[in-house]
Design a protein around this motif. Sequence first.
Motif, PDB file in Angstrom:
ATOM      1  N   SER A 249      10.371 105.391  81.132  1.00 23.34           N
ATOM      2  CA  SER A 249       9.608 104.417  81.932  1.00 23.34           C
ATOM      3  C   SER A 249       8.176 104.288  81.444  1.00 23.34           C
ATOM      4  O   SER A 249       7.270 104.064  82.235  1.00 23.34           O
ATOM      5  CB  SER A 249       9.523 104.813  83.415  1.00 23.34           C
ATOM      6  OG  SER A 249      10.766 104.800  83.993  1.00 23.34           O
ATOM      7  N   SER A 250       7.950 104.442  80.157  1.00 24.08           N
ATOM      8  CA  SER A 250       6.580 104.355  79.665  1.00 24.08           C
ATOM      9  C   SER A 250       6.527 103.678  78.303  1.00 24.08           C
ATOM     10  O   SER A 250       7.084 104.177  77.320  1.00 24.08           O
ATOM     11  CB  SER A 250       5.972 105.753  79.572  1.00 24.08           C
ATOM     12  OG  SER A 250       4.773 105.714  78.838  1.00 24.08           O
ATOM     13  N   SER A 251       5.825 102.532  78.251  1.00 20.83           N
ATOM     14  CA  SER A 251       5.640 101.835  76.971  1.00 20.83           C
ATOM     15  C   SER A 251       4.869 102.717  75.999  1.00 20.83           C
ATOM     16  O   SER A 251       5.124 102.713  74.801  1.00 20.83           O
ATOM     17  CB  SER A 251       4.841 100.550  77.153  1.00 20.83           C
ATOM     18  OG  SER A 251       5.459  99.657  78.004  1.00 20.83           O
TER      19      SER A 251
ATOM     20  N   THR B  99       7.212  93.714  83.333  1.00 22.04           N
ATOM     21  CA  THR B  99       6.314  93.991  84.446  1.00 22.04           C
ATOM     22  C   THR B  99       5.880  92.705  85.144  1.00 22.04           C
ATOM     23  O   THR B  99       5.854  92.641  86.379  1.00 22.04           O
ATOM     24  CB  THR B  99       5.093  94.788  83.939  1.00 22.04           C
ATOM     25  OG1 THR B  99       5.556  96.068  83.510  1.00 22.04           O
ATOM     26  CG2 THR B  99       4.043  94.956  85.009  1.00 22.04           C
TER      27      THR B  99
ATOM     28  N   GLY C 240       0.558 101.531  80.355  1.00 21.13           N
ATOM     29  CA  GLY C 240       1.954 101.700  79.954  1.00 21.13           C
ATOM     30  C   GLY C 240       2.512 103.059  80.300  1.00 21.13           C
ATOM     31  O   GLY C 240       3.024 103.786  79.462  1.00 21.13           O
ATOM     32  N   VAL C 241       2.384 103.418  81.569  1.00 26.49           N
ATOM     33  CA  VAL C 241       2.891 104.708  82.047  1.00 26.49           C
ATOM     34  C   VAL C 241       3.782 104.435  83.259  1.00 26.49           C
ATOM     35  O   VAL C 241       3.714 103.343  83.825  1.00 26.49           O
ATOM     36  CB  VAL C 241       1.741 105.661  82.446  1.00 26.49           C
ATOM     37  CG1 VAL C 241       0.880 105.987  81.232  1.00 26.49           C
ATOM     38  CG2 VAL C 241       0.879 105.045  83.536  1.00 26.49           C
TER      39      VAL C 241
ATOM     40  N   GLY D  20       5.097 103.575  86.613  1.00 22.59           N
ATOM     41  CA  GLY D  20       4.429 103.033  87.800  1.00 22.59           C
ATOM     42  C   GLY D  20       3.046 102.465  87.533  1.00 22.59           C
ATOM     43  O   GLY D  20       2.301 102.197  88.482  1.00 22.59           O
ATOM     44  N   GLY D  21       2.710 102.244  86.266  1.00 26.69           N
ATOM     45  CA  GLY D  21       1.359 101.802  85.908  1.00 26.69           C
ATOM     46  C   GLY D  21       0.941 100.495  86.570  1.00 26.69           C
ATOM     47  O   GLY D  21      -0.237 100.253  86.807  1.00 26.69           O
ATOM     48  N   SER D  22       1.917  99.644  86.886  1.00 26.58           N
ATOM     49  CA  SER D  22       1.567  98.329  87.425  1.00 26.58           C
ATOM     50  C   SER D  22       1.386  98.327  88.940  1.00 26.58           C
ATOM     51  O   SER D  22       0.866  97.357  89.498  1.00 26.58           O
ATOM     52  CB  SER D  22       2.652  97.319  87.046  1.00 26.58           C
ATOM     53  OG  SER D  22       3.913  97.769  87.462  1.00 26.58           O
TER      54      SER D  22
ATOM     55  N   ASP E 148      11.485 100.441  87.298  1.00 29.33           N
ATOM     56  CA  ASP E 148      10.495 100.756  86.271  1.00 29.33           C
ATOM     57  C   ASP E 148      11.194 101.018  84.933  1.00 29.33           C
ATOM     58  O   ASP E 148      10.761 100.543  83.878  1.00 29.33           O
ATOM     59  CB  ASP E 148       9.688 101.996  86.717  1.00 29.33           C
ATOM     60  CG  ASP E 148       8.364 102.118  85.978  1.00 29.33           C
ATOM     61  OD1 ASP E 148       8.089 101.253  85.124  1.00 29.33           O
ATOM     62  OD2 ASP E 148       7.616 103.069  86.264  1.00 29.33           O
TER      63      ASP E 148
ATOM     64  N   ARG F  56      12.275  97.527  83.689  1.00 28.46           N
ATOM     65  CA  ARG F  56      11.228  96.607  83.237  1.00 28.46           C
ATOM     66  C   ARG F  56      10.513  97.133  81.993  1.00 28.46           C
ATOM     67  O   ARG F  56      10.112  96.366  81.121  1.00 28.46           O
ATOM     68  CB  ARG F  56      10.231  96.283  84.360  1.00 28.46           C
ATOM     69  CG  ARG F  56       9.342  97.420  84.846  1.00 28.46           C
ATOM     70  CD  ARG F  56       8.414  96.972  85.964  1.00 28.46           C
ATOM     71  NE  ARG F  56       7.542  98.031  86.433  1.00 28.46           N
ATOM     72  CZ  ARG F  56       7.710  98.722  87.565  1.00 28.46           C
ATOM     73  NH1 ARG F  56       8.740  98.458  88.358  1.00 28.46           N
ATOM     74  NH2 ARG F  56       6.851  99.662  87.910  1.00 28.46           N
ATOM     75  N   THR F  57      10.372  98.467  81.902  1.00 27.28           N
ATOM     76  CA  THR F  57       9.726  99.034  80.715  1.00 27.28           C
ATOM     77  C   THR F  57      10.533  98.713  79.455  1.00 27.28           C
ATOM     78  O   THR F  57       9.976  98.444  78.388  1.00 27.28           O
ATOM     79  CB  THR F  57       9.561 100.554  80.872  1.00 27.28           C
ATOM     80  OG1 THR F  57       8.872 100.814  82.095  1.00 27.28           O
ATOM     81  CG2 THR F  57       8.766 101.161  79.738  1.00 27.28           C
TER      82      THR F  57
ATOM     83  N   ASN G  90       9.575  95.390  78.487  1.00 27.03           N
ATOM     84  CA  ASN G  90       8.206  95.407  77.948  1.00 27.03           C
ATOM     85  C   ASN G  90       8.238  95.777  76.467  1.00 27.03           C
ATOM     86  O   ASN G  90       7.600  95.143  75.632  1.00 27.03           O
ATOM     87  CB  ASN G  90       7.347  96.436  78.695  1.00 27.03           C
ATOM     88  CG  ASN G  90       7.069  96.030  80.139  1.00 27.03           C
ATOM     89  OD1 ASN G  90       7.321  94.889  80.517  1.00 27.03           O
ATOM     90  ND2 ASN G  90       6.568  96.959  80.942  1.00 27.03           N
TER      91      ASN G  90
HETATM   92  N1  ASP Z   1       6.104 101.535  83.274  1.00 25.08           N
HETATM   93  C1  ASP Z   1       5.668 100.288  82.703  1.00 25.08           C
HETATM   94  C2  ASP Z   1       5.414 100.460  81.230  1.00 25.08           C
HETATM   95  O1  ASP Z   1       5.090 101.531  80.782  1.00 25.08           O
HETATM   96  C3  ASP Z   1       4.466  99.739  83.404  1.00 25.08           C
HETATM   97  C4  ASP Z   1       4.803  99.325  84.805  1.00 25.08           C
HETATM   98  O2  ASP Z   1       5.305  98.197  84.979  1.00 25.08           O
HETATM   99  O3  ASP Z   1       4.626 100.086  85.747  1.00 25.08           O
HETATM  100  O4  ASP Z   1       5.532  99.533  80.461  1.00 25.08           O
END
Ligand code: ASP
Length: 431
Positions: free
Chosen positions: A278-280, A317, A357-358, A360-362, A391, A394-395, A398
């Motif tokens: 879950s982290s870009s 995201t 890009g972590v 729950g970052g959004s 998450d 969506r990641t 991304n």
């Molecule tokens: N977790 C997503 C990412 O790292 C960011 C987010 O939408 O919370 O790309």
Amino acid sequence: MKLHTKIALGLLLGALVGGFCNRFFGGAPWLSFVSDNVAYPVGQVFLRLLFMTVVPIVFTSIAIGVAGIGDMKTLGRLGGRTIGYFALSTLMAALIGLTLVNTIKPGSGLTAATRDDLMARFASNAEGLAAAGAPDFGISTFVNIVPRNPVAAAANMDMLALIFFSLIFGAALTMIPTEKARPVIAVLEGIGEAVIAIINMAMKLAPYGVFALIFVITSQFGWGILQQLSMYVVVVMAGLLLHATVGISFLVKVFGKMNPLKFWKAIEAPVITAFSTSSSMATLPTSIATAETELGVQPKIAGFVLPLGATMNMNGTSLFEGVTVLFLAQVFGVHLSIGSQVIVVVLSVLTAIGAAGVPGGSLPLMMLVMATVGVPPEGIAIVLGVDRILDMTRTTLNVAGDISASVYIDRVDREMEGLSPAVTAAEAAAG
Ligand code: ASP
């Protein structure tokens, strides 16, 4: 067995074992003990091994990339197209999400009882997010892109500021005499390669790390909540799937001039990594390696586009934010006019750019969007219980969007330089 097959297996087994434990032993003290003291640390050590490489890889790859691109005019052209592509693909995603959520209206089906139940259960998590505070989106956001101190920017993982310094540093290398620049670039290349070696070691642990990360989630996850929010989850996932199969595939075909099927097949490793972490940011090293080795993207382009993408380009995201804000508006019976919906789209795109890009970052930024259009921000509690699963998905989008951008920019650069088109690993193997 190939490494990413092993990682996929780790993902699947982790989900199965975790799901099984949750189903039959959910709530048992030993299960939380194993999750907290075995699976969690294993997963976190794996994630940290990847995170550890982010600062050096961002600095070296951008500086080498920019120095490799050479003149500022070419850099400006490629940079402009990169940002343009980010904006286009992110906007496309947000519009797909908005169309779906307006058509299906998942929020009108949620009963008031379920709403209140979820609000009560996740209220403290939402308060935690609110307390962490949404960063203000004023003029200082732009000023802060220029770091006062690049080392502090790196230490705080302030990615935009670090990227800014790296861009300027790479550009500066083209302005000093070649005999002075060359040894610096050689050192940066050496550091870059050593970091890749670290990543390769970390990735050997990936099957176990991924197993652990997924086990922690599925062993504690209450599947009931998926049922309560099923329509919302379906809309987000359907939107993401649509953007992948139609949106990104279209962009790859039209802008990257590459067969989308080849593209998706080649990026299996970053897709699995993004889905499980879950982290870009944590996926960035794998994205760079895959773009170069599997898709034939030139290192200077991958090194320039992908760190920017991991920080700024978040297709999944923005789609998620648009859907969620509208879903919650429906749940609370807040009517959003076309004008307000346009604001939601614009802010979803902007906050997706600003989100870290972590995992729950959004979320803190999305609360800002909610507040702007009059949807109660604490209502985010309603969706927090399913956020991890969304998450992960969506990641993945991304990251796929970032890699598609590198394919496009590589194609443009090759045409400008009069080089032959990129050859993917699969094509090379087929001869
Ligand atoms: N977790 C997503 C990412 O790292 C960011 C987010 O939408 O919370 O790309």
